[in-house]
Design a protein around this motif. Structure first.
Motif, mmCIF file in Angstrom:
data_model
loop_
_atom_site.group_PDB
_atom_site.id
_atom_site.type_symbol
_atom_site.label_atom_id
_atom_site.label_comp_id
_atom_site.label_asym_id
_atom_site.label_seq_id
_atom_site.Cartn_x
_atom_site.Cartn_y
_atom_site.Cartn_z
ATOM 1 N N TYR A 253 0.846 -1.183 0.000
ATOM 2 C CA TYR A 253 0.000 0.000 0.000
ATOM 3 C C TYR A 253 0.889 1.243 0.000
ATOM 4 O O TYR A 253 2.092 1.182 0.321
ATOM 5 N N PHE A 254 0.274 2.363 -0.340
ATOM 6 C CA PHE A 254 1.010 3.620 -0.467
ATOM 7 C C PHE A 254 0.290 4.699 0.336
ATOM 8 O O PHE A 254 -0.930 4.852 0.235
ATOM 9 N N SER A 255 1.056 5.443 1.173
ATOM 10 C CA SER A 255 0.507 6.511 1.993
ATOM 11 C C SER A 255 1.298 7.783 1.749
ATOM 12 O O SER A 255 2.528 7.751 1.621
ATOM 13 N N SER A 256 0.572 8.927 1.668
ATOM 14 C CA SER A 256 1.202 10.219 1.424
ATOM 15 C C SER A 256 0.538 11.262 2.307
ATOM 16 O O SER A 256 -0.696 11.317 2.395
ATOM 17 N N CYS A 257 1.358 12.097 2.992
ATOM 18 C CA CYS A 257 0.848 13.146 3.871
ATOM 19 C C CYS A 257 1.518 14.471 3.507
ATOM 20 O O CYS A 257 2.731 14.526 3.251
ATOM 21 N N PHE A 258 0.705 15.550 3.517
ATOM 22 C CA PHE A 258 1.206 16.888 3.223
ATOM 23 C C PHE A 258 0.876 17.807 4.388
ATOM 24 O O PHE A 258 -0.276 17.892 4.821
ATOM 25 N N GLY A 259 1.904 18.491 4.909
ATOM 26 C CA GLY A 259 1.701 19.415 6.025
ATOM 27 C C GLY A 259 2.997 20.130 6.348
ATOM 28 O O GLY A 259 4.095 19.582 6.183
ATOM 29 N N ASP A 299 -1.130 0.049 -3.634
ATOM 30 C CA ASP A 299 0.025 0.473 -4.439
ATOM 31 C C ASP A 299 -0.079 -0.133 -5.838
ATOM 32 O O ASP A 299 0.709 -0.998 -6.235
ATOM 33 N N VAL A 300 -1.109 0.337 -6.589
ATOM 34 C CA VAL A 300 -1.292 -0.048 -7.984
ATOM 35 C C VAL A 300 -1.536 1.219 -8.786
ATOM 36 O O VAL A 300 -1.857 2.276 -8.240
ATOM 37 N N VAL A 301 -1.436 1.108 -10.093
ATOM 38 C CA VAL A 301 -1.584 2.277 -10.967
ATOM 39 C C VAL A 301 -3.031 2.745 -10.969
ATOM 40 O O VAL A 301 -3.955 1.938 -11.097
ATOM 41 N N ASP A 302 -3.233 4.079 -10.808
ATOM 42 C CA ASP A 302 -4.554 4.714 -10.867
ATOM 43 C C ASP A 302 -5.506 4.171 -9.808
ATOM 44 O O ASP A 302 -6.715 4.058 -10.029
ATOM 45 N N ALA A 303 -5.018 3.826 -8.633
ATOM 46 C CA ALA A 303 -5.884 3.308 -7.571
ATOM 47 C C ALA A 303 -6.661 4.454 -6.931
ATOM 48 O O ALA A 303 -6.198 5.594 -6.862
ATOM 49 N N VAL A 304 -7.873 4.145 -6.438
ATOM 50 C CA VAL A 304 -8.687 5.124 -5.725
ATOM 51 C C VAL A 304 -8.078 5.367 -4.346
ATOM 52 O O VAL A 304 -7.705 4.414 -3.644
ATOM 53 N N ARG A 305 -7.988 6.644 -3.936
ATOM 54 C CA ARG A 305 -7.337 6.992 -2.682
ATOM 55 C C ARG A 305 -8.360 7.399 -1.624
ATOM 56 O O ARG A 305 -9.358 8.025 -1.941
#
Length: 597
Positions: A253-259, A299-305
């Motif tokens: 899986y892929f996680s991204s945080c912005f702050g 962690d796949v291409v164009d996955a819903v987040r």
């Protein structure tokens, strides 16, 4: 040789069994017209009524029950010449069953609904209306079926099985609710319908899953974590989410945080030996006192987040004591004593001010204090139910009436989210997303995604003003543009025969109904806080009245909401806004802004 009475009993038993067996046959709808049904033709026993047949009769509204799915009274169809056929009520159908049908479209489902009529009032039964609604959305489909006017069923006919026409184009892996209503529909009684919830395929046993119908790669893209929970331990923040089904074969899986002006990306690899349904991971490189906007997906291409918010709070850990000299210990004790005295003095001042505020507002100070302690947590979205997503609500308002009115809107949003089971979207809570997308971009996206839209109408929404700054002008222009867009959406939905329940307007006690823009005249209207139970019923589809019983939701009534900390804060904000508006001079003229929809 058998006696004659025994032979007669056996013949009656055999005939009754044959009759009961025949009555269990399935009845499928026929193609016939309203005129045939009203004349009582024997060939029109159980008929489907199309929208074209309904439009022939001017007594029935042109919108028809196929657009808004309102249960029209019996006399609209059958009681024009003989009103007595619609004077009796019948009980709700029973034994609702859902049967899945083969669909030509691989990405959609098709079902057929079957049921048995109730034996109570069956001799007055005139038809059924079947309604299918997607839970969490506004899409509704209806089918109307009528029985002949000369037909009078007996209690033994309650074993008959009636079927609907197929409902097609249903989304996979979604929850629906089907409602079967018996005609005539009563005016004050709610035992004329029966409802059943069900999931489309991939959540039912012995049914083909999404990968079997659409392919594994496509299902990986459409899946996203529905349950996300954030908890903090000291300065460490942990996130728990639900894993994809094993059949999807998602291993990473892929996680991204912005702050804080930085973006942190994290690759998550669960240990499926420990837990196959949920996984917990730690966010890296985060700062205390910073708000983060995070996303997680397969962690796949164009996955819903899946988007969620993380607020990193300050924590104070106890430090180990060291061996200090005796003089240093006395200095430390002296400093602690001075600090405790200052704290006691500040506490006395705060308590004294709260008592004064209690005399002015007649509110309990401990309630306000308790709410203020939880103020930082009011804006968080935590899904307590793992199976049903709460309704999403977008709140639009005008800031021209000043900080007092904005404070009322903020406290209302906090109360709706914390105590009325609603996921609220408010621009004051999503500053990071607005900075990324822009003010209008964020509002347009939320207008499309949310299940409901609530416009808070006030005097400032209809007034022109001389702007003091570009920020105020931008906020007011956004409010006016949103009102115009919502008005256009409602007019378009009305023209296409769709339901308008998505759109609502509300006023507080210091506003008037004349403050509602003309473009929003078709929306449902509520006066807050008097109509909080009605608003709860609108958002969740809960009936407030039952036979002989009035359903009162706990702590949401007009007199009970202020017992909660968030409700007490809302009441205080409304009283302060009312006092402010009563002190301002009344304008002799209120200039309305024309909106073209």
């Amino acid at each position: 040789m058998w006696p004659p009475t025994l032979i007669l009993d056996l013949l009656l038993l055999v005939s009754w069994s044959c009759f009961a067996c025949c009555e269990q046959w399935s009845y499928r709808p026929q193609n016939c017209t309203l005129e045939c049904i009203r004349q009582g033709d024997p060939r029109c026993e159980y008929c489907r009524i199309s929208a074209d047949d309904v439009q022939i009769f001017p007594s029935i509204p042109s919108s028809s029950p196929f657009g808004s799915c309102v249960p029209w009274p019996c006399h609209s169809f059958l009681g024009q010449e003989t009103p007595e056929v619609c004077q009796h009520y019948v009980h709700a159908p029973r034994n609702i069953q859902i049967e899945f049908k083969a669909s030509e479209e691989p990405t959609y489902e098709a079902i057929t609904v079957s049921w048995n009529p109730s034996q109570y009032g069956i001799e007055f039964l005139r038809g059924f209306q079947v309604t299918l609604q997607a839970l969490g959305g506004s899409q509704i489909s209806c089918q109307l079926f009528l029985l002949g006017t000369n037909l009078s069923l007996a209690p033994a006919h309650a074993q008959r099985v009636y079927r609907s026409d197929p409902f097609t184009h249903l989304s996979l892996d979604s929850e629906y609710a089907v409602t079967v209503m018996a005609l005539p529909v009563p005016e004050r009684w709610d035992q004329f319908y029966q409802r059943k919830k069900f999931f489309t395929r991939s959540k039912l046993k012995n049914k083909p899953s999404c990968p079997e119908k659409n392919g594994l790669e496509e299902c990986k893209k459409d899946w996203y974590p529905r349950y996300v929970e954030v908890h903090q331990e000291n300065l460490d923040v942990y996130v728990t989410f639900n894993l994809a089904p094993e059949s999807f074969e998602v291993r990473q899986y892929f996680s991204s945080c912005f702050g804080g002006g930085k973006r942190n990306n994290t690759s998550v690899k669960p240990d499926f030996i420990l837990n196959k349904t949920h996984h917990t991971y730690q966010l890296q490189n985060i700062q205390a006192g910073t708000n983060y906007s995070c996303e997680i997906s397969a962690d796949v291409v164009d996955a819903v987040r899946k988007t969620f918010v993380v607020v990193v709070k300050h924590t104070f850990e106890e430090r180990p004591t060291s061996n200090l000299p005796e003089g240093s210990s006395l200095m430390v004790l002296l400093c602690v004593g001075i600090l405790l005295a200052a704290t006691a003095l500040l506490t006395f001042i705060v308590v004294y001010k709260k008592r004064l505020k209690k005399e002015m507002t007649k509110l309990k100070p401990e309630i306000i204090e308790q709410y203020c302690d939880k103020n930082l947590d009011e804006g968080h979205c935590v899904l307590l139910d793992r199976t049903i997503r709460p309704p999403r609500l977008l709140i639009c308002y005008s800031s021209y009436d000043g900080p007092a009115h904005v404070r009322v809107v903020l406290q209302l949003a906090a109360f709706l989210q914390k105590h009325m089971g609603t996921q609220v979207h408010l621009d004051l809570w999503e500053a990071l997303s607005i900075m990324e997308e822009g003010n209008m971009g964020w509002h347009c996206r939320r207008l499309t995604e949310c299940d409901f839209v609530l416009v808070i109408c006030s005097q400032g929404l209809l007034q022109k003003q001389n702007k003091q700054s570009e920020d105020e002008e931008l906020m007011e222009n956004t409010a006016l543009v949103m009102v115009s867009m919502i008005g256009e959406e409602m007019c378009r939905a009305k023209a296409m025969g769709r339901d308008l329940c998505k759109y609502m307007v509300a006023t507080f006690e210091y506003s008037q109904e004349s403050d509602i823009p003309t473009a929003l005249g078709l929306a449902s209207r509520y006066t807050l806080t008097k109509d909080l139970p009605l608003l709860f019923s609108h958002l969740h589809g809960v009936a407030l009245q039952k036979p002989g019983v009035y359903l009162q939701v706990e702590n949401i009534s007009e007199s009970g909401y202020c017992k909660l900390p968030a409700g007490a804060a809302l009441q205080l904000a409304i009283q302060q806004a009312t006092a402010q508006f009563s002190e301002e001079p009344n304008e002799e003229e209120r200039v309305g802004i024309p909106i073209i929809s």
